[in-house]
Design a protein around this motif. Sequence first.
Motif, PDB file in Angstrom:
ATOM      1  N   ALA A 157       4.090 -13.878  -1.030  1.00 31.89           N
ATOM      2  CA  ALA A 157       4.091 -13.264  -2.863  1.00 31.89           C
ATOM      3  C   ALA A 157       3.484 -12.319  -2.694  1.00 31.89           C
ATOM      4  O   ALA A 157       3.572 -11.044  -3.421  1.00 31.89           O
ATOM      5  N   GLU A 158       2.540 -13.198  -1.814  1.00 31.29           N
ATOM      6  CA  GLU A 158       0.692 -11.076  -1.753  1.00 31.29           C
ATOM      7  C   GLU A 158       1.377 -10.806  -1.126  1.00 31.29           C
ATOM      8  O   GLU A 158       0.710  -9.235  -1.363  1.00 31.29           O
ATOM      9  N   HIS A 159       2.380 -10.107   0.152  1.00 28.77           N
ATOM     10  CA  HIS A 159       2.940  -9.421   0.286  1.00 28.77           C
ATOM     11  C   HIS A 159       3.521  -8.303  -0.498  1.00 28.77           C
ATOM     12  O   HIS A 159       3.505  -7.042  -0.685  1.00 28.77           O
ATOM     13  N   ARG A 160       4.625  -9.329  -1.713  1.00 25.35           N
ATOM     14  CA  ARG A 160       4.962  -8.908  -2.622  1.00 25.35           C
ATOM     15  C   ARG A 160       4.558  -7.880  -3.925  1.00 25.35           C
ATOM     16  O   ARG A 160       4.814  -6.622  -3.839  1.00 25.35           O
ATOM     17  N   ALA A 161       3.055  -9.015  -3.904  1.00 25.50           N
ATOM     18  CA  ALA A 161       2.106  -7.980  -4.788  1.00 25.50           C
ATOM     19  C   ALA A 161       1.824  -6.729  -4.382  1.00 25.50           C
ATOM     20  O   ALA A 161       1.528  -5.890  -5.490  1.00 25.50           O
ATOM     21  N   ALA A 162       1.613  -6.643  -3.005  1.00 27.05           N
ATOM     22  CA  ALA A 162       0.892  -5.718  -2.573  1.00 27.05           C
ATOM     23  C   ALA A 162       1.528  -4.551  -2.567  1.00 27.05           C
ATOM     24  O   ALA A 162       1.434  -3.260  -2.706  1.00 27.05           O
ATOM     25  N   ALA A 163       3.331  -4.903  -1.954  1.00 26.68           N
ATOM     26  CA  ALA A 163       4.264  -3.642  -2.015  1.00 26.68           C
ATOM     27  C   ALA A 163       4.141  -3.128  -3.613  1.00 26.68           C
ATOM     28  O   ALA A 163       4.320  -1.691  -3.762  1.00 26.68           O
ATOM     29  N   GLU A 164       4.822  -4.410  -4.435  1.00 27.55           N
ATOM     30  CA  GLU A 164       4.204  -3.709  -5.708  1.00 27.55           C
ATOM     31  C   GLU A 164       3.562  -2.439  -5.769  1.00 27.55           C
ATOM     32  O   GLU A 164       3.850  -2.013  -6.822  1.00 27.55           O
ATOM     33  N   ALA A 165       2.084  -3.233  -5.693  1.00 26.25           N
ATOM     34  CA  ALA A 165       1.011  -2.249  -6.009  1.00 26.25           C
ATOM     35  C   ALA A 165       1.124  -0.901  -5.981  1.00 26.25           C
ATOM     36  O   ALA A 165       0.793  -0.060  -6.454  1.00 26.25           O
ATOM     37  N   HIS A 166       1.286  -0.740  -4.452  1.00 30.19           N
ATOM     38  CA  HIS A 166       1.479   0.594  -3.955  1.00 30.19           C
ATOM     39  C   HIS A 166       2.700   1.200  -4.130  1.00 30.19           C
ATOM     40  O   HIS A 166       2.573   2.466  -4.481  1.00 30.19           O
ATOM     41  N   ALA A 167       3.628   0.900  -4.803  1.00 28.52           N
ATOM     42  CA  ALA A 167       5.086   1.218  -5.045  1.00 28.52           C
ATOM     43  C   ALA A 167       4.638   1.838  -6.199  1.00 28.52           C
ATOM     44  O   ALA A 167       5.239   2.876  -6.935  1.00 28.52           O
ATOM     45  N   ALA A 168       3.688   1.332  -7.696  1.00 31.06           N
ATOM     46  CA  ALA A 168       3.939   1.390  -8.730  1.00 31.06           C
ATOM     47  C   ALA A 168       2.615   3.445  -8.839  1.00 31.06           C
ATOM     48  O   ALA A 168       2.886   3.993  -9.469  1.00 31.06           O
ATOM     49  N   GLN A 169       2.196   3.389  -7.547  1.00 29.90           N
ATOM     50  CA  GLN A 169       1.473   4.465  -7.078  1.00 29.90           C
ATOM     51  C   GLN A 169       1.374   5.569  -6.244  1.00 29.90           C
ATOM     52  O   GLN A 169       1.264   6.210  -5.821  1.00 29.90           O
ATOM     53  N   GLY A 170       2.854   5.220  -6.088  1.00 29.22           N
ATOM     54  CA  GLY A 170       2.975   6.093  -4.506  1.00 29.22           C
ATOM     55  C   GLY A 170       4.024   6.062  -3.999  1.00 29.22           C
ATOM     56  O   GLY A 170       3.740   7.293  -2.778  1.00 29.22           O
ATOM     57  N   HIS A 171       2.742   5.404  -3.148  1.00 31.36           N
ATOM     58  CA  HIS A 171       2.165   5.155  -1.934  1.00 31.36           C
ATOM     59  C   HIS A 171       3.335   4.183  -1.391  1.00 31.36           C
ATOM     60  O   HIS A 171       3.864   3.373  -0.834  1.00 31.36           O
ATOM     61  N   TRP A 172       3.887   5.271  -0.548  1.00 33.45           N
ATOM     62  CA  TRP A 172       5.505   4.725   0.284  1.00 33.45           C
ATOM     63  C   TRP A 172       5.314   4.144   1.509  1.00 33.45           C
ATOM     64  O   TRP A 172       6.253   2.790   1.898  1.00 33.45           O
ATOM     65  N   ASN A 173       4.601   4.695   2.268  1.00 32.62           N
ATOM     66  CA  ASN A 173       4.452   4.209   3.267  1.00 32.62           C
ATOM     67  C   ASN A 173       3.943   2.357   3.404  1.00 32.62           C
ATOM     68  O   ASN A 173       4.551   1.455   3.903  1.00 32.62           O
ATOM     69  N   GLN A 174       2.361   2.847   2.545  1.00 31.34           N
ATOM     70  CA  GLN A 174       2.087   0.837   2.936  1.00 31.34           C
ATOM     71  C   GLN A 174       3.137   0.517   1.979  1.00 31.34           C
ATOM     72  O   GLN A 174       3.012  -1.003   2.119  1.00 31.34           O
ATOM     73  N   ALA A 175       3.715   0.874   0.387  1.00 31.60           N
ATOM     74  CA  ALA A 175       4.556  -0.193   0.323  1.00 31.60           C
ATOM     75  C   ALA A 175       5.903  -0.562   0.994  1.00 31.60           C
ATOM     76  O   ALA A 175       5.999  -2.024   1.352  1.00 31.60           O
ATOM     77  N   LEU A 176       6.186  -0.568   1.888  1.00 28.27           N
ATOM     78  CA  LEU A 176       7.563  -0.730   2.428  1.00 28.27           C
ATOM     79  C   LEU A 176       7.186  -1.569   3.634  1.00 28.27           C
ATOM     80  O   LEU A 176       7.696  -2.665   3.985  1.00 28.27           O
ATOM     81  N   GLN A 177       6.028  -1.030   4.609  1.00 30.76           N
ATOM     82  CA  GLN A 177       5.039  -2.396   5.347  1.00 30.76           C
ATOM     83  C   GLN A 177       4.793  -3.504   4.640  1.00 30.76           C
ATOM     84  O   GLN A 177       5.064  -4.511   5.020  1.00 30.76           O
ATOM     85  N   GLU A 178       4.047  -3.555   3.402  1.00 31.75           N
ATOM     86  CA  GLU A 178       3.650  -5.201   2.661  1.00 31.75           C
ATOM     87  C   GLU A 178       5.343  -5.591   2.149  1.00 31.75           C
ATOM     88  O   GLU A 178       5.265  -6.494   2.543  1.00 31.75           O
ATOM     89  N   ARG A 179       6.480  -4.584   2.390  1.00 31.98           N
ATOM     90  CA  ARG A 179       7.651  -5.604   1.333  1.00 31.98           C
ATOM     91  C   ARG A 179       8.564  -6.195   2.916  1.00 31.98           C
ATOM     92  O   ARG A 179       8.629  -7.261   3.219  1.00 31.98           O
TER      93      ARG A 179
END
Length: 263
Positions: free
Chosen positions: A142-164
């Motif tokens: 759940a923490e990794h998903r939350a971090a991924a969604e936060a990165h995705a909301a800012q358009g940081h797709w590299n970090q979002a993909l890694q966290e997901r």
Amino acid sequence: MSPGGVLTAAPAVLPHAADKAVRGLLRAREAALLSPAGSGDQPPVTIPRDPAREAARRELAKRMYHENDPGLFQRALSAFLDWVGRMLSAAASATPGGTLGLVVVVLAVIAVIGALWWRLGTPHRRPVSAAALFDDRPRSAAEHRAAAEAHAAQGHWNQALQERMRAVVRSLEERALLDVRPGRTADEAAAEAGRVLPAHPDRLRAAAREFDDVTYGGRRATQTSYERIAELDRDLERTRPTLTASAASAASTTHHVRKGDAE
């Protein structure tokens, strides 16, 4: 030839900036020649070639005539451009079709380099062995998903993909479909998960490959690539596993350990 013939031709070969100096020398010489002749007391005075040349050289060496000369950088740039021009001319003469053939060859080389860059991405030295999927601080799915969604909301797709991708693997560990093993790589997790989730082995391998390309290969993730892994994460949450004997044993062991910890 008149006595002033030698110096009269000098302005044609001297720089334009020295024209004024040469004209002054000519006027001085003519005055020296004509003044004694008019008096009739002395013979005309002539200036030999070498002294006249030295006088002109000394006059032209003065700073006032060199104030607009190009600087060192301009001279070096001109020399470099001349060298490039000679090299291109030599290459054009050696290439079938001349200049047009050289242009075609250069464009073809640029096209090949561009295609390789687009296909392989930015050159990046890969590590000798793949790094671990998780860092030292354990977090829940759940923490990794939350971090991924936060990165995705800012358009940081590299970090979002890694966290997901980390959320996918952590979720499988929390469901006891994978044993908790520090140092596991994304490829290893995908291979192990594909055995207990036979409906998704190709998608798991593709997700692990995208994770590696972004993390170690210098590639840039996109919204589309992130959404593929997010969709895989949601689908795996709804998928019932097919446990092999070893996986069932591992799941049972994990269940008993957790039960014992709870007691």
